[in-house]
Design an enzyme around this catalytic site. Structure first.
Site, mmCIF file in Angstrom:
data_model
loop_
_atom_site.group_PDB
_atom_site.id
_atom_site.type_symbol
_atom_site.label_atom_id
_atom_site.label_comp_id
_atom_site.label_asym_id
_atom_site.label_seq_id
_atom_site.Cartn_x
_atom_site.Cartn_y
_atom_site.Cartn_z
ATOM 1 N N LYS A 21 0.853 -1.199 0.000
ATOM 2 C CA LYS A 21 0.000 0.000 0.000
ATOM 3 C C LYS A 21 0.886 1.246 0.000
ATOM 4 O O LYS A 21 1.926 1.275 0.672
ATOM 5 C CB LYS A 21 -0.899 -0.027 1.233
ATOM 6 C CG LYS A 21 -1.924 1.096 1.298
ATOM 7 C CD LYS A 21 -2.799 0.932 2.549
ATOM 8 C CE LYS A 21 -3.888 1.996 2.625
ATOM 9 N NZ LYS A 21 -4.735 1.832 3.829
ATOM 10 N N SER A 68 -9.731 1.609 3.013
ATOM 11 C CA SER A 68 -8.922 2.431 2.136
ATOM 12 C C SER A 68 -7.894 1.655 1.314
ATOM 13 O O SER A 68 -7.396 2.170 0.319
ATOM 14 C CB SER A 68 -8.186 3.478 2.968
ATOM 15 O OG SER A 68 -7.282 2.856 3.868
ATOM 16 N N SER A 82 -9.806 -0.945 7.007
ATOM 17 C CA SER A 82 -9.239 -0.706 5.678
ATOM 18 C C SER A 82 -8.593 -1.901 5.003
ATOM 19 O O SER A 82 -8.264 -1.821 3.822
ATOM 20 C CB SER A 82 -8.219 0.427 5.740
ATOM 21 O OG SER A 82 -8.889 1.649 5.653
HETATM 22 N N1 GLN Z 1 -12.988 3.704 6.548
HETATM 23 C C1 GLN Z 1 -12.310 4.063 7.746
HETATM 24 C C2 GLN Z 1 -11.979 5.530 7.743
HETATM 25 O O1 GLN Z 1 -12.359 6.171 6.841
HETATM 26 C C3 GLN Z 1 -11.139 3.206 7.938
HETATM 27 C C4 GLN Z 1 -9.902 3.686 7.330
HETATM 28 C C5 GLN Z 1 -8.746 2.809 7.670
HETATM 29 O O2 GLN Z 1 -8.910 1.731 8.249
HETATM 30 N N2 GLN Z 1 -7.561 3.282 7.340
HETATM 31 O O3 GLN Z 1 -11.388 6.051 8.630
#
Ligand code: GLN
Length: 480
Positions: free
Chosen positions: A75, A150, A174
């Site tokens: 990532k 994400s 994420s």
């Molecule tokens: N969807 C969550 C957020 O927007 C999780 C993001 C993540 O786990 N990095 O914060």
């Protein structure tokens, strides 16, 4: 042409049936050909991958390493020396780190080849991989839909079988949520299990590096390599690393599986509900005991998560001021102008979180929001401790819905945040959790989540692998 599992590739390399260079060349060729299709990669690391492959080719002793010749994707919020690391932000568009993250170092030491950096939401803020300065990631099961987020690019890289393993990061789901929406396995380890040295900070009290794989065994093999204390990272815990690969053999017989019926009852898409109920039947049929458990405060997880996340994000992102890292706005006459023009490069979601975070931390509001959220967080943690006195794992759907349409939730941040309804509580509790494919609803993958007590990754692998063997859902891949 399907890339085989990491376990298979490694076996072929060790037996001399293939060479790291041959695997590398085939992977890069496919990556270049498919790159644009799902927008899963921000940068392809041709030179770095080839150099690693040659090093492995030359030294037969390296062929015995646990991930010898295995291509992996990383990532783009995890630092790679000499390879651009953007966090999918304009602010870091040209940022080339001077050092490798510990997880990257450990993967390469184990013989893995880093083939590229994957697309994601900017600074990992989002649930759809649409908040990227490099455009949205597309779901390979339906390119009109999101890959989740994400870490959407890493999920797609594995779902399309370009690489058997990819790293993501987890703050609220994420890894697990995009794994579910793309039909692959995704693990969030215990807080402190994996070093975050070189992971671009978002929410320091929660962030963890996570692993995607097409099979449970590959995820276990990857965690085996990256887990463990790192003297350079103070929150990485000095807790012994278990044998995760051995753990996958356990089977479902006698497992106590908790089901928080009251919590998962509401708001589930019918197809997700059906797949979830079916998977519980499979586990029961294989000798697991299903136990009703209560997690009374988990319904507040999304709200609690939002406050904690915005607060810590606003503080962590203050380092991007045009002075020390990344972009610097030109022609600024004053410090204030330098700050504000540089920060204008942040995307809307990042700006929203910085502003809300600054608000919840400000004098007069701190007690009402941040302190309150920390108290609810403690209650969520206690709920888990109580539940795990009676069960080995807790099962829920990973996501209340299957992959949603691109654009559908962009104007509605609350809907976007609700994608984490079942995942964020494990993050707040610091406990490990895994998502495994558990079927399809209207042609789109559904994920099944298991959570366990802190440091109990072995029981997660045991449960997930038992379920995988009973159903074979992990053998399904989109046709690309
Ligand atoms: N969807 C969550 C957020 O927007 C999780 C993001 C993540 O786990 N990095 O914060």
């Amino acid at each position: 042409m399907m890339t085989r599992s990491a376990v298979e590739i490694r076996g072929d390399v060790a037996a001399g049936r293939t060479s790291p260079s041959a695997v590398c060349a085939a992977t890069l060729e496919r990556l270049d050909r498919q790159a644009g299709r799902f927008n899963a990669f921000i940068t392809v690391a041709h030179d770095r991958a080839r150099a690693k492959a040659r090093e492995l080719d030359r030294d037969p002793a390296l062929a015995g390493r646990p991930l010898a010749g295995v291509p992996v994707a990383i990532k783009d919020n995890i630092c790679t020396r000499g390879v651009r690391t953007t966090a999918a932000s304009r602010v870091l568009e040209h940022h080339v780190p001077l050092y490798d993250a510990t997880v990257v170092e450990r993967l390469e030491a184990a013989g893995a080849m880093i083939v590229g950096k994957t697309n994601c939401d900017e600074f990992a803020m989002g649930s759809s991989s649409e908040h990227s300065a490099f455009g949205p990631v597309r779901n390979p099961w339906d390119t009109g839909r999101t890959a989740g987020g994400s870490s959407g690019g890493s999920a797609v890289a594995v779902a399309t079988r370009l690489v058997p393993i990819a790293l993501g990061s987890e703050t609220g789901g994420s890894v697990r949520q995009p794994a579910a929406l793309c039909g692959v396995v995704g693990l969030k380890p215990t807080y402190g299990r994996v070093s975050r040295y070189g992971l671009i900070a978002f929410v320091s009290s929660i962030d963890q590096v996570g692993v995607f794989g097409a099979t449970v065994a590959d995820v276990a093999a990857c965690l085996q390599v990256i887990a463990g204390r790192d003297p350079r990272e103070a929150t990485s815990a000095d807790v012994p690393v278990d044998d995760y690969i051995a753990a996958i053999e356990g089977g479902a017989q006698g497992l106590r599986v908790g089901v928080p019926n009251a919590w998962v009852g509401a708001g589930l898409e019918p197809g997700v509900r059906q797949a979830f109920t079916d998977s519980l039947d499979v586990l029961r049929g294989a000798g697991a005991d299903l136990v009703d458990v209560e997690l009374p405060h988990s319904e507040y997880a999304t709200a609690t998560y939002a406050v904690v996340v915005m607060a810590e994000a606003s503080s962590n992102l203050s380092r991007f001021d045009g002075v020390r890292y990344g972009a610097r706005a030109p022609h600024a006459d004053t410090v204030d102008a330098l700050y504000s023009r540089t920060r204008a490069l942040f995307g809307d979601e990042v700006k929203r979180r910085i502003m809300l975070g600054t608000y919840v931390l400000s004098a007069g509001y701190y007690d009402a929001y941040y302190l309150k959220a920390q108290k609810v967080r403690a209650l969520i943690r206690q709920d888990f401790e109580r539940a795990f006195e009676r069960v080995d794992v807790i099962a829920t759907p990973t996501s209340p819905t299957t992959a949603f349409r691109l654009g559908e939730r962009l104007e509605d941040p609350v809907q976007m945040y609700l994608a984490d309804a079942f995942t964020a509580s494990a993050n707040l509790g610091g406990i490990p959790a895994i998502s495994v494919p558990c079927g399809f609803a209207a042609g789109l993958p559904v994920g099944l989540q298991f959570m366990a007590r802190a440091w109990a990754e072995p029981v997660l692998f045991r449960t997930a692998a038992a379920y995988e063997r009973l159903t074979a859902w992990t053998t399904h891949a989109p046709s690309v």
